[in-house]
Design a protein around this motif. Structure first.
Motif, mmCIF file in Angstrom:
data_model
loop_
_atom_site.group_PDB
_atom_site.id
_atom_site.type_symbol
_atom_site.label_atom_id
_atom_site.label_comp_id
_atom_site.label_asym_id
_atom_site.label_seq_id
_atom_site.Cartn_x
_atom_site.Cartn_y
_atom_site.Cartn_z
ATOM 1 N N CYS A 74 18.643 -12.170 -14.305
ATOM 2 C CA CYS A 74 17.342 -12.371 -13.793
ATOM 3 C C CYS A 74 17.178 -13.329 -12.862
ATOM 4 C CB CYS A 74 16.179 -12.452 -15.052
ATOM 5 S SG CYS A 74 14.722 -12.670 -14.477
ATOM 6 N N PRO A 75 16.793 -13.137 -11.638
ATOM 7 C CA PRO A 75 16.782 -13.994 -10.732
ATOM 8 C C PRO A 75 15.483 -15.254 -11.251
ATOM 9 C CG PRO A 75 15.770 -11.921 -9.822
ATOM 10 C CD PRO A 75 16.263 -11.693 -11.242
ATOM 11 N N ARG A 76 14.597 -15.074 -11.835
ATOM 12 C CA ARG A 76 13.706 -15.975 -12.351
ATOM 13 C C ARG A 76 14.429 -16.854 -13.300
ATOM 14 N NH1 ARG A 76 7.874 -13.175 -13.412
ATOM 15 N NH2 ARG A 76 7.551 -12.470 -11.105
ATOM 16 N N CYS A 77 14.661 -16.271 -14.350
ATOM 17 C CA CYS A 77 14.997 -17.009 -15.672
ATOM 18 C C CYS A 77 16.734 -16.996 -15.949
ATOM 19 C CB CYS A 77 14.315 -16.687 -16.913
ATOM 20 S SG CYS A 77 14.747 -15.010 -17.777
ATOM 21 N N GLY A 78 17.419 -16.219 -15.344
ATOM 22 C CA GLY A 78 18.927 -16.220 -15.598
ATOM 23 C C GLY A 78 19.310 -15.176 -16.663
ATOM 24 N N GLY A 79 18.151 -14.652 -17.519
ATOM 25 C CA GLY A 79 18.452 -13.986 -18.512
ATOM 26 C C GLY A 79 18.896 -12.569 -18.372
ATOM 27 N N VAL A 80 19.005 -11.859 -19.395
ATOM 28 C CA VAL A 80 19.755 -10.377 -19.438
ATOM 29 C C VAL A 80 18.648 -9.440 -18.640
ATOM 30 C CG1 VAL A 80 20.595 -8.536 -20.669
ATOM 31 C CG2 VAL A 80 21.056 -10.854 -21.353
ATOM 32 N N LEU A 81 19.403 -8.557 -17.847
ATOM 33 C CA LEU A 81 18.515 -7.644 -17.171
ATOM 34 C C LEU A 81 18.841 -6.224 -17.901
ATOM 35 C CD1 LEU A 81 18.981 -8.304 -13.289
ATOM 36 C CD2 LEU A 81 16.786 -8.630 -14.926
ATOM 37 N N HIS A 82 17.808 -5.487 -18.227
ATOM 38 C CA HIS A 82 17.993 -4.041 -19.071
ATOM 39 C C HIS A 82 17.642 -3.164 -17.617
ATOM 40 C CE1 HIS A 82 17.904 -5.596 -23.102
ATOM 41 N NE2 HIS A 82 16.787 -6.336 -22.778
ATOM 42 N N SER A 83 18.203 -1.869 -17.934
ATOM 43 C CA SER A 83 18.326 -0.819 -17.005
ATOM 44 C C SER A 83 16.938 0.110 -17.188
ATOM 45 C CB SER A 83 19.426 0.057 -17.357
ATOM 46 O OG SER A 83 19.428 0.759 -16.372
ATOM 47 N N ALA A 84 16.457 0.230 -16.281
ATOM 48 C CA ALA A 84 15.122 1.164 -16.093
ATOM 49 C C ALA A 84 15.407 2.126 -15.016
ATOM 50 C CB ALA A 84 13.897 0.384 -16.001
ATOM 51 N N ARG A 85 15.476 3.343 -15.327
ATOM 52 C CA ARG A 85 15.458 4.503 -13.964
ATOM 53 C C ARG A 85 14.338 5.103 -13.929
ATOM 54 N NH1 ARG A 85 20.805 7.255 -14.206
ATOM 55 N NH2 ARG A 85 21.175 6.418 -12.068
ATOM 56 N N TYR A 86 13.902 5.210 -12.770
ATOM 57 C CA TYR A 86 12.697 5.929 -12.335
ATOM 58 C C TYR A 86 12.801 7.124 -11.093
ATOM 59 C CZ TYR A 86 10.312 2.127 -14.317
ATOM 60 O OH TYR A 86 10.010 0.760 -15.139
ATOM 61 N N ARG A 87 12.303 8.196 -11.279
ATOM 62 C CA ARG A 87 12.416 9.124 -10.307
ATOM 63 C C ARG A 87 12.079 8.581 -8.776
ATOM 64 N NH1 ARG A 87 14.268 13.637 -11.106
ATOM 65 N NH2 ARG A 87 13.962 14.955 -12.919
ATOM 66 N N ARG A 88 12.983 8.812 -7.874
ATOM 67 C CA ARG A 88 12.609 8.513 -6.483
ATOM 68 C C ARG A 88 11.428 9.377 -5.866
ATOM 69 N NH1 ARG A 88 16.413 5.465 -4.082
ATOM 70 N NH2 ARG A 88 18.628 5.475 -5.097
ATOM 71 N N LYS A 89 10.688 8.896 -4.964
ATOM 72 C CA LYS A 89 9.585 9.639 -4.328
ATOM 73 C C LYS A 89 9.957 9.773 -3.231
ATOM 74 C CE LYS A 89 6.366 7.986 -7.644
ATOM 75 N NZ LYS A 89 5.054 6.896 -7.683
ATOM 76 N N PRO A 90 10.751 10.756 -2.664
ATOM 77 C CA PRO A 90 11.207 11.066 -1.116
ATOM 78 C C PRO A 90 10.292 11.175 -0.096
ATOM 79 C CG PRO A 90 11.838 12.964 -2.530
ATOM 80 C CD PRO A 90 11.094 11.978 -3.308
ATOM 81 N N ARG A 91 9.031 11.413 -0.364
ATOM 82 C CA ARG A 91 7.959 11.478 0.682
ATOM 83 C C ARG A 91 8.243 12.123 2.099
ATOM 84 N NH1 ARG A 91 5.695 8.440 -2.848
ATOM 85 N NH2 ARG A 91 5.113 6.416 -2.743
ATOM 86 N N GLY A 92 8.219 13.418 1.732
ATOM 87 C CA GLY A 92 8.461 14.442 2.959
ATOM 88 C C GLY A 92 10.109 14.747 2.815
ATOM 89 N N LEU A 93 10.837 14.340 2.030
ATOM 90 C CA LEU A 93 12.095 14.685 1.955
ATOM 91 C C LEU A 93 12.308 15.637 1.073
ATOM 92 C CD1 LEU A 93 15.106 14.906 3.549
ATOM 93 C CD2 LEU A 93 15.393 12.660 2.220
#
Length: 68
Positions: free
Chosen positions: A31-50
């Motif tokens: 984590c850039p704030r605290c240096g802790g562990v980062l968990h993965s989170a996946r989100y759908r892309r919003k290609p906007r017009g593509l």
């Protein structure tokens, strides 16, 4: 914009590899704030017009800190 370039499948493959490399680097650094562990989170892309984005590239790589 060059639509022929956007329609070429190898472009998305290259962009996906770049995303994965940058995500792995960020996750390894913690984590850039605290240096802790980062968990993965996946989100759908919003290609906007593509609308031609292949399904395997339709997810973006995101992280959230293990600490609140």
């Amino acid at each position: 914009m060059n639509t022929a370039l956007l329609a070429h499948g190898r472009l998305y493959e290259l962009l996906q590899r770049c995303d994965e490399d940058l995500a792995a680097e960020q996750r390894a650094g913690g984590c850039p704030r605290c240096g802790g562990v980062l968990h993965s989170a996946r989100y759908r892309r919003k290609p906007r017009g593509l609308s031609c984005l292949p399904a395997e590239y339709s997810w973006r790589l995101s992280f959230c800190c293990a600490h609140e």
